[in-house]
Design an enzyme around this catalytic site. Structure first.
Site, PDB file in Angstrom:
ATOM      1  N   VAL A  48       0.846  -1.199   0.000  1.00  0.00           N
ATOM      2  CA  VAL A  48       0.000   0.000   0.000  1.00  0.00           C
ATOM      3  C   VAL A  48       0.880   1.248   0.000  1.00  0.00           C
ATOM      4  O   VAL A  48       0.662   2.193  -0.762  1.00  0.00           O
ATOM      5  CB  VAL A  48      -0.924   0.023   1.244  1.00  0.00           C
ATOM      6  CG1 VAL A  48      -1.797   1.255   1.231  1.00  0.00           C
ATOM      7  CG2 VAL A  48      -1.779  -1.232   1.279  1.00  0.00           C
TER       8      VAL A  48
ATOM      9  N   ALA B 255      11.147  -2.383   7.155  1.00  0.00           N
ATOM     10  CA  ALA B 255      11.375  -3.286   6.013  1.00  0.00           C
ATOM     11  C   ALA B 255      10.619  -2.775   4.802  1.00  0.00           C
ATOM     12  O   ALA B 255       9.569  -2.156   4.945  1.00  0.00           O
ATOM     13  CB  ALA B 255      10.891  -4.692   6.370  1.00  0.00           C
TER      14      ALA B 255
ATOM     15  N   PRO C 217     -39.242  21.662 -18.323  1.00  0.00           N
ATOM     16  CA  PRO C 217     -40.119  21.839 -17.156  1.00  0.00           C
ATOM     17  C   PRO C 217     -39.462  21.573 -15.803  1.00  0.00           C
ATOM     18  O   PRO C 217     -40.088  21.802 -14.779  1.00  0.00           O
ATOM     19  CB  PRO C 217     -41.222  20.820 -17.410  1.00  0.00           C
ATOM     20  CG  PRO C 217     -40.610  19.787 -18.284  1.00  0.00           C
ATOM     21  CD  PRO C 217     -39.540  20.455 -19.084  1.00  0.00           C
TER      22      PRO C 217
ATOM     23  N   ASP D 250     -35.145  33.112 -14.020  1.00  0.00           N
ATOM     24  CA  ASP D 250     -36.226  33.430 -13.085  1.00  0.00           C
ATOM     25  C   ASP D 250     -36.590  32.201 -12.275  1.00  0.00           C
ATOM     26  O   ASP D 250     -35.927  31.179 -12.346  1.00  0.00           O
ATOM     27  CB  ASP D 250     -37.427  34.047 -13.805  1.00  0.00           C
ATOM     28  CG  ASP D 250     -37.827  33.223 -15.002  1.00  0.00           C
ATOM     29  OD1 ASP D 250     -37.924  31.993 -14.856  1.00  0.00           O
ATOM     30  OD2 ASP D 250     -38.032  33.810 -16.080  1.00  0.00           O
TER      31      ASP D 250
ATOM     32  N   LYS E  45     -39.817  35.723 -11.643  1.00  0.00           N
ATOM     33  CA  LYS E  45     -40.874  36.485 -11.056  1.00  0.00           C
ATOM     34  C   LYS E  45     -41.841  35.534 -10.414  1.00  0.00           C
ATOM     35  O   LYS E  45     -42.264  34.575 -11.035  1.00  0.00           O
ATOM     36  CB  LYS E  45     -41.596  37.307 -12.128  1.00  0.00           C
ATOM     37  CG  LYS E  45     -41.451  36.684 -13.522  1.00  0.00           C
ATOM     38  CD  LYS E  45     -42.098  37.445 -14.607  1.00  0.00           C
ATOM     39  CE  LYS E  45     -41.525  37.051 -15.920  1.00  0.00           C
ATOM     40  NZ  LYS E  45     -42.216  37.315 -17.079  1.00  0.00           N
TER      41      LYS E  45
ATOM     42  N   GLY F  88     -38.067  28.764 -18.152  1.00  0.00           N
ATOM     43  CA  GLY F  88     -38.680  27.466 -17.876  1.00  0.00           C
ATOM     44  C   GLY F  88     -39.473  27.023 -19.103  1.00  0.00           C
ATOM     45  O   GLY F  88     -40.037  27.850 -19.817  1.00  0.00           O
ATOM     46  N   GLY F  89     -39.510  25.725 -19.362  1.00  0.00           N
ATOM     47  CA  GLY F  89     -40.313  25.204 -20.472  1.00  0.00           C
ATOM     48  C   GLY F  89     -39.796  25.673 -21.805  1.00  0.00           C
ATOM     49  O   GLY F  89     -38.616  25.587 -22.096  1.00  0.00           O
TER      50      GLY F  89
ATOM     51  N   THR G 148     -42.165  22.107 -23.238  1.00  0.00           N
ATOM     52  CA  THR G 148     -43.090  22.950 -22.488  1.00  0.00           C
ATOM     53  C   THR G 148     -43.749  22.149 -21.351  1.00  0.00           C
ATOM     54  O   THR G 148     -43.807  20.912 -21.387  1.00  0.00           O
ATOM     55  CB  THR G 148     -44.143  23.558 -23.444  1.00  0.00           C
ATOM     56  OG1 THR G 148     -44.870  24.544 -22.727  1.00  0.00           O
ATOM     57  CG2 THR G 148     -45.094  22.496 -23.982  1.00  0.00           C
ATOM     58  N   ALA G 149     -44.235  22.879 -20.341  1.00  0.00           N
ATOM     59  CA  ALA G 149     -44.796  22.218 -19.152  1.00  0.00           C
ATOM     60  C   ALA G 149     -45.891  21.221 -19.528  1.00  0.00           C
ATOM     61  O   ALA G 149     -45.968  20.125 -18.959  1.00  0.00           O
ATOM     62  CB  ALA G 149     -45.329  23.262 -18.183  1.00  0.00           C
TER      63      ALA G 149
ATOM     64  N   MET H 105     -50.646  28.584 -15.526  1.00  0.00           N
ATOM     65  CA  MET H 105     -50.865  29.676 -14.562  1.00  0.00           C
ATOM     66  C   MET H 105     -52.319  29.726 -14.083  1.00  0.00           C
ATOM     67  O   MET H 105     -52.867  30.802 -13.876  1.00  0.00           O
ATOM     68  CB  MET H 105     -50.498  31.034 -15.198  1.00  0.00           C
ATOM     69  CG  MET H 105     -49.043  31.123 -15.597  1.00  0.00           C
ATOM     70  SD  MET H 105     -48.664  32.588 -16.573  1.00  0.00           S
ATOM     71  CE  MET H 105     -49.148  32.073 -18.213  1.00  0.00           C
TER      72      MET H 105
ATOM     73  N   GLY I 266     -44.158  19.374 -12.080  1.00  0.00           N
ATOM     74  CA  GLY I 266     -44.079  18.185 -12.924  1.00  0.00           C
ATOM     75  C   GLY I 266     -42.664  17.897 -13.390  1.00  0.00           C
ATOM     76  O   GLY I 266     -41.857  18.805 -13.566  1.00  0.00           O
TER      77      GLY I 266
HETATM   78  N1  SAH Z   1     -42.719  28.817 -20.807  1.00  0.00           N
HETATM   79  C1  SAH Z   1     -43.238  27.883 -19.853  1.00  0.00           C
HETATM   80  C2  SAH Z   1     -44.494  28.359 -19.194  1.00  0.00           C
HETATM   81  C3  SAH Z   1     -44.354  29.587 -18.343  1.00  0.00           C
HETATM   82  S1  SAH Z   1     -45.849  30.090 -17.601  1.00  0.00           S
HETATM   83  C4  SAH Z   1     -43.451  26.533 -20.512  1.00  0.00           C
HETATM   84  O1  SAH Z   1     -43.363  26.416 -21.740  1.00  0.00           O
HETATM   85  O2  SAH Z   1     -43.674  25.567 -19.810  1.00  0.00           O
HETATM   86  C5  SAH Z   1     -45.715  29.415 -15.982  1.00  0.00           C
HETATM   87  C6  SAH Z   1     -46.676  28.280 -15.791  1.00  0.00           C
HETATM   88  O3  SAH Z   1     -46.196  27.110 -16.414  1.00  0.00           O
HETATM   89  C7  SAH Z   1     -46.875  27.879 -14.350  1.00  0.00           C
HETATM   90  O4  SAH Z   1     -47.821  28.704 -13.723  1.00  0.00           O
HETATM   91  C8  SAH Z   1     -47.395  26.476 -14.480  1.00  0.00           C
HETATM   92  O5  SAH Z   1     -48.754  26.458 -14.826  1.00  0.00           O
HETATM   93  C9  SAH Z   1     -46.629  25.984 -15.698  1.00  0.00           C
HETATM   94  N2  SAH Z   1     -45.444  25.201 -15.342  1.00  0.00           N
HETATM   95  C10 SAH Z   1     -44.184  25.435 -15.699  1.00  0.00           C
HETATM   96  N3  SAH Z   1     -43.360  24.475 -15.255  1.00  0.00           N
HETATM   97  C11 SAH Z   1     -44.133  23.602 -14.592  1.00  0.00           C
HETATM   98  C12 SAH Z   1     -43.887  22.373 -13.901  1.00  0.00           C
HETATM   99  N4  SAH Z   1     -42.656  21.857 -13.806  1.00  0.00           N
HETATM  100  N5  SAH Z   1     -44.934  21.745 -13.338  1.00  0.00           N
HETATM  101  C13 SAH Z   1     -46.173  22.246 -13.431  1.00  0.00           C
HETATM  102  N6  SAH Z   1     -46.464  23.385 -14.069  1.00  0.00           N
HETATM  103  C14 SAH Z   1     -45.474  24.061 -14.639  1.00  0.00           C
END
Ligand code: SAH
Length: 463
Positions: free
Chosen positions: A23, A44, A226, A249, A271, A302-303, A332-333, A384, A413
């Site tokens: 070792v 040793a 998402p 955001d 926001k 997001g999305g 998208t979500a 939303m 989700g």
């Molecule tokens: N551009 C994004 C949407 C933005 S609006 C897209 O294409 O997904 C924000 C809304 O998206 C939230 O209020 C919710 O309704 C939805 N959303 C975004 N991500 C989500 C997630 N992981 N799970 C559930 N709802 C989600």
């Protein structure tokens, strides 16, 4: 992260190994590769170590360890087969602040030796923070096969051109961009395939032809999906690792932000509902200004940026002011949440169309075409819509949708925190009063929601 990974310069520095077995021999080899001046204390030695001692590669004291052996050492490794001796070495070393490693006793160590992929000058070190050295070795084997030996040669080439590139580009960002291009392009390909002279020629040519950017940067409007980082596209990932400023955001989860460059500046612009850290006009302005100041700006959404993302407005300003930009679509979500809950958005028997609508309230109302949304054989997805859920239910029912129509609410989700609440238009409010879903939550209305009972496949990782 419990330990700080560092690369220590121990060339020609006195380092002590206590122990003379197999070792210890491995530890001596590691120190030797880093050109340490090795001191070895052991009564040793293995034949291999003896040969090294005879050749003058290490300084051997042929006796048991004594307290004073640690004096003046920069680094100590206790590798005897005697636990007590090892512990004594560790205690003494720690008392005067010398980093110490004890083999097979991680709790005694003040530093750990990682598993190493050596493509010098490129060195990759892997640690599992005491959890499992075997797993670390396994990862090392994987990485070995992923990182061609050519990376060492590529790094050598970088070192040779460093000063020339520096001299060519006064602006540090231009420099970085140049390297980004060279290291994934033709130069790297030629190095990896062993054509070093050609690589040199291409490098020299690229450098001669490269033009400073004139200070103008670029904006990448990128959909991050998402929530599950595995749903980020390759193109998004590439740009995420190039950008030097990240504007994001609340919808962008931390595991996704972690995929952006470590040293990138991060700007949070909101926001949350009713808590806009920055107004949309100001975000538009910020993106343009950052790019004009020469940054490569990642606007991470997001999305998908073009689905309820105000992406159009953000690049409108850029287009008007001549700032270069690229847009990357994201999942998208609706798409992410539907698949991760086993709800096909369309289905031959139940839904021939799907509509995405915003359930965002403006002055306490929702101005939507309810007659159309109440039609049968379709799926309606509300973004939303959580705050205005009561209005959504009321409007759908009063426009003739059956109280038995299935509905699902999906919170966060595709992530390990995903929660799903389902029922019918008549029953869902009871469920919600009980469970209190939080944003972000997506609402799906349609017969397809029933399919979830059979098609649900997503198992949340138990954490
Ligand atoms: N551009 C994004 C949407 C933005 S609006 C897209 O294409 O997904 C924000 C809304 O998206 C939230 O209020 C919710 O309704 C939805 N959303 C975004 N991500 C989500 C997630 N992981 N799970 C559930 N709802 C989600």
């Amino acid at each position: 992260m419990d330990l700080l990974p560092i690369f220590l310069d121990i060339r020609h520095q006195p380092c002590l190994v206590v122990g003379g077995g197999a070792v210890a021999a491995r530890k001596v080899a590691s120190l030797g590769r880093a050109h340490a001046q090795i001191h070895l204390v052991a009564p040793a030695l293995t034949p291999e170590l003896q040969a090294q001692a005879d050749a003058g590669d290490l300084i051997h004291r042929s006796r048991d360890f004594k307290d004073e052996d640690i004096q003046g050492m920069r680094l100590i490794i206790a590798a005897t087969s005697d636990r007590e001796t090892n512990q004594r070495v560790a205690r003494l070393a720690k008392a005067i602040g010398i980093p110490v490693n004890v083999v097979d006793q991680p709790e005694e160590c003040s530093f750990l030796l990682p598993s190493v992929i050596d493509r010098s000058p490129v060195v990759v070190a892997v640690s599992t923070t005491k959890a499992s050295p075997v797993l670390a070795r396994l990862l090392r084997t994987r990485l070995e096969s992923m990182i061609p030996a050519g990376y060492g040669r590529l790094a050598d080439l970088c070192a040779r051109y460093r000063d020339a590139v520096k001299a060519r580009f006064a602006d540090e960002r231009d420099r970085r961009r140049f390297w980004d291009r060279v290291l994934v392009g033709g130069v790297a390909d030629r190095v990896f395939s062993g054509h070093l002279e050609e690589a040199d020629a291409v490098m020299a040519r690229e450098l001669a032809e490269a033009r400073p950017s004139g200070g103008m940067g670029e904006v990448y409007l990128v959909g991050a999906g998402p929530g599950d980082p595995d749903l980020v596209t390759f193109r998004a990932l590439r740009l995420m690792q190039q950008a030097d400023v990240v504007v994001h955001d609340r919808l962008v989860a931390k595991p996704i932000l972690d995929l952006t460059r470590r040293d990138a500046q991060r700007i949070y612009v909101g926001k949350e509902r009713d808590n806009h850290v920055m107004r949309q006009e100001d975000i538009n302005r910020l993106l343009a200004d950052l790019a004009k100041a020469g940054h490569r700006v990642l606007r991470l959404k997001g999305g998908d940026p073009f689905i309820f993302g105000r992406g159009g407005e953000e690049i409108d300003t850029l287009a008007a002011e001549g700032v270069p930009f690229q847009v990357v679509p994201g999942i998208t979500a609706a798409s992410g949440c539907a698949t991760y809950t086993g709800i096909p958005l369309t289905h031959r028997d139940y839904a021939q169309s799907v509509t995405f609508v915003t359930g965002h309230l403006k002055d306490g109302t929702m101005d939507l075409n309810w007659d159309q949304l109440a039609q049968p054989h379709q799926t309606v997805v509300f973004y939303m819509g959580l705050v205005g859920l009561a209005i959504i239910l009321e409007q759908l029912l009063s426009h003739g949708v059956s109280p038995d129509m299935p509905i699902a609410l999906i919170q966060q989700g595709t992530t390990p925190q995903q929660r799903v609440f389902s029922g019918t238009l008549a029953t869902i409010q009871e469920v919600i009063a009980e469970e209190k879903p939080q944003p972000p939550t997506l609402i799906i209305v349609g017969e397809v929601v029933k399919l979830r009972e059979k098609l649900n496949w997503f198992q949340k990782p138990s954490s």
